[in-house]
Design a protein around this motif. Structure first.
Motif, PDB file in Angstrom:
ATOM      1  N   PHE A 273      11.278 -56.444 -20.882  1.00 32.32           N
ATOM      2  CA  PHE A 273      12.641 -56.461 -20.351  1.00 32.32           C
ATOM      3  C   PHE A 273      12.803 -57.521 -19.264  1.00 32.32           C
ATOM      4  O   PHE A 273      13.753 -58.299 -19.276  1.00 32.32           O
ATOM      5  N   GLU A 274      11.897 -57.554 -18.318  1.00 35.75           N
ATOM      6  CA  GLU A 274      12.020 -58.473 -17.190  1.00 35.75           C
ATOM      7  C   GLU A 274      11.924 -59.931 -17.628  1.00 35.75           C
ATOM      8  O   GLU A 274      12.544 -60.814 -17.023  1.00 35.75           O
ATOM      9  N   GLN A 275      11.169 -60.184 -18.674  1.00 42.47           N
ATOM     10  CA  GLN A 275      10.967 -61.556 -19.121  1.00 42.47           C
ATOM     11  C   GLN A 275      12.104 -62.075 -20.009  1.00 42.47           C
ATOM     12  O   GLN A 275      12.152 -63.263 -20.336  1.00 42.47           O
ATOM     13  N   THR A 276      13.014 -61.181 -20.400  1.00 45.79           N
ATOM     14  CA  THR A 276      14.130 -61.565 -21.263  1.00 45.79           C
ATOM     15  C   THR A 276      15.371 -61.844 -20.428  1.00 45.79           C
ATOM     16  O   THR A 276      15.727 -61.036 -19.561  1.00 45.79           O
TER      17      THR A 276
ATOM     18  N   ALA B  36      19.615 -57.977 -30.923  1.00 44.93           N
ATOM     19  CA  ALA B  36      18.893 -59.130 -30.393  1.00 44.93           C
ATOM     20  C   ALA B  36      18.181 -58.764 -29.084  1.00 44.93           C
ATOM     21  O   ALA B  36      17.019 -59.140 -28.864  1.00 44.93           O
ATOM     22  N   ALA B  37      18.872 -58.036 -28.231  1.00 43.84           N
ATOM     23  CA  ALA B  37      18.291 -57.658 -26.951  1.00 43.84           C
ATOM     24  C   ALA B  37      17.037 -56.817 -27.135  1.00 43.84           C
ATOM     25  O   ALA B  37      15.990 -57.084 -26.516  1.00 43.84           O
ATOM     26  N   PHE B  38      17.091 -55.812 -27.998  1.00 47.64           N
ATOM     27  CA  PHE B  38      15.932 -54.941 -28.168  1.00 47.64           C
ATOM     28  C   PHE B  38      14.788 -55.656 -28.858  1.00 47.64           C
ATOM     29  O   PHE B  38      13.614 -55.368 -28.586  1.00 47.64           O
ATOM     30  N   GLN B  39      15.099 -56.574 -29.742  1.00 49.66           N
ATOM     31  CA  GLN B  39      14.034 -57.343 -30.368  1.00 49.66           C
ATOM     32  C   GLN B  39      13.264 -58.142 -29.312  1.00 49.66           C
ATOM     33  O   GLN B  39      12.030 -58.177 -29.303  1.00 49.66           O
ATOM     34  N   LEU B  40      14.005 -58.739 -28.390  1.00 50.63           N
ATOM     35  CA  LEU B  40      13.376 -59.510 -27.314  1.00 50.63           C
ATOM     36  C   LEU B  40      12.677 -58.606 -26.303  1.00 50.63           C
ATOM     37  O   LEU B  40      11.594 -58.933 -25.806  1.00 50.63           O
TER      38      LEU B  40
END
Length: 260
Positions: free
Chosen positions: A32-35, A22-26
């Motif tokens: 990165f900063e916007q997630t 989920a993290a890498f999809q986002l």
């Protein structure tokens, strides 16, 4: 993201793997900063408490496999034969990190590109690399405890191993995971072993006692002896060096004798 964060194509991902996916999809979609962590747990379908059970921070989710690799490296070095070559052993230990990256080229390349874009991730990665280097240095320090230069040598060799490893690995990652990274790694680490490993024995067995005594008493610097070869203008420099003389010093002395 198969090998690095999954147990297989048909296996249901664990909660930890779901969080990484989920993290890498986002990260790839938004940056990165916007997630946020809330975004990650929402997409993964778990609570914030579950996230922090596996990862201390958002940065740690980018490097989900390094902790396990560090454990494997430490165990590998702990069980290494006592009569083995410590330099070769730390080189082999570094290959465990390569194996981790090569197991999933797509994930590794995505992570590399993301890390290059985010300074905070680069700093986090450097701290991980430092822990690998310390593990290698500790092994070398233990195996070289009887040497006067044991601590210095351990730090220099471990830094050389990491530099060689990173050169081969990052060249492969910049190429999108294409090419024979194993061969590139062997070439890079070969520089380290040739520079710091003990010299192999002469073919045909050891030298005789008289020659051995002469070598043991010889200075590390080249001898002042230059002899012609078959009447030609060429000259040969004959140098005797103590066993264990560092390769860099031998090369320096040869270059000095040749006037280079």
């Amino acid at each position: 993201m198969a090998a690095a964060v999954s147990t297989g194509d048909d296996a249901k991902p664990t909660m930890r793997e779901s969080l990484v996916q989920a993290a890498f999809q986002l990260f790839l979609d938004r940056g990165f900063e916007q997630t946020t962590i809330d975004d990650i747990v929402s997409l993964a379908g778990v609570g914030r408490r579950s996230f922090f059970r596996y990862f201390p921070s958002k940065e740690d989710v980018v490097f989900p496999d390094h902790e396990g690799c560090l454990v494997d490296m430490t165990e590998f070095l702990h069980t290494a034969p006592l009569d083995g070559d410590p330099v070769a052993q730390v080189c082999d230990a570094s290959r465990l990190v390569l194996r981790m990256y090569a197991a999933d080229p797509l994930f590794s390349v995505q992570r590399y590109r993301l890390t290059r874009q985010v300074p905070g991730l680069r700093a986090h990665e450097l701290s991980v690399v430092w822990r690998y280097e310390r593990a290698l240095a500790e092994h070398l320090r233990e195996r070289g405890a009887d040497r006067a230069d044991g601590a210095l040598r351990a730090d220099v060799v471990s830094a050389a191993v990491v530099a060689a490893h990173n050169h081969a690995l990052r060249t492969w990652l910049r190429a999108g995971g294409e090419g024979d990274v194993q061969a590139a790694m062997d070439e890079a680490l070969g520089y380290v072993t040739r520079a710091f490993s003990p010299a192999p024995p002469l073919s045909g067995g050891s030298v005789d006692a008289a020659a051995g005594d002469a070598l043991a008493k010889a200075p590390a610097a080249p001898m002042d002896r230059v002899t012609p070869v078959d009447g030609e203008d060429e000259q040969v420099v004959v140098m005797l060096a103590r066993k264990g003389t560092p390769l860099w010093q031998v090369v320096r002395d040869v270059e000095s004798a040749l006037g280079q």
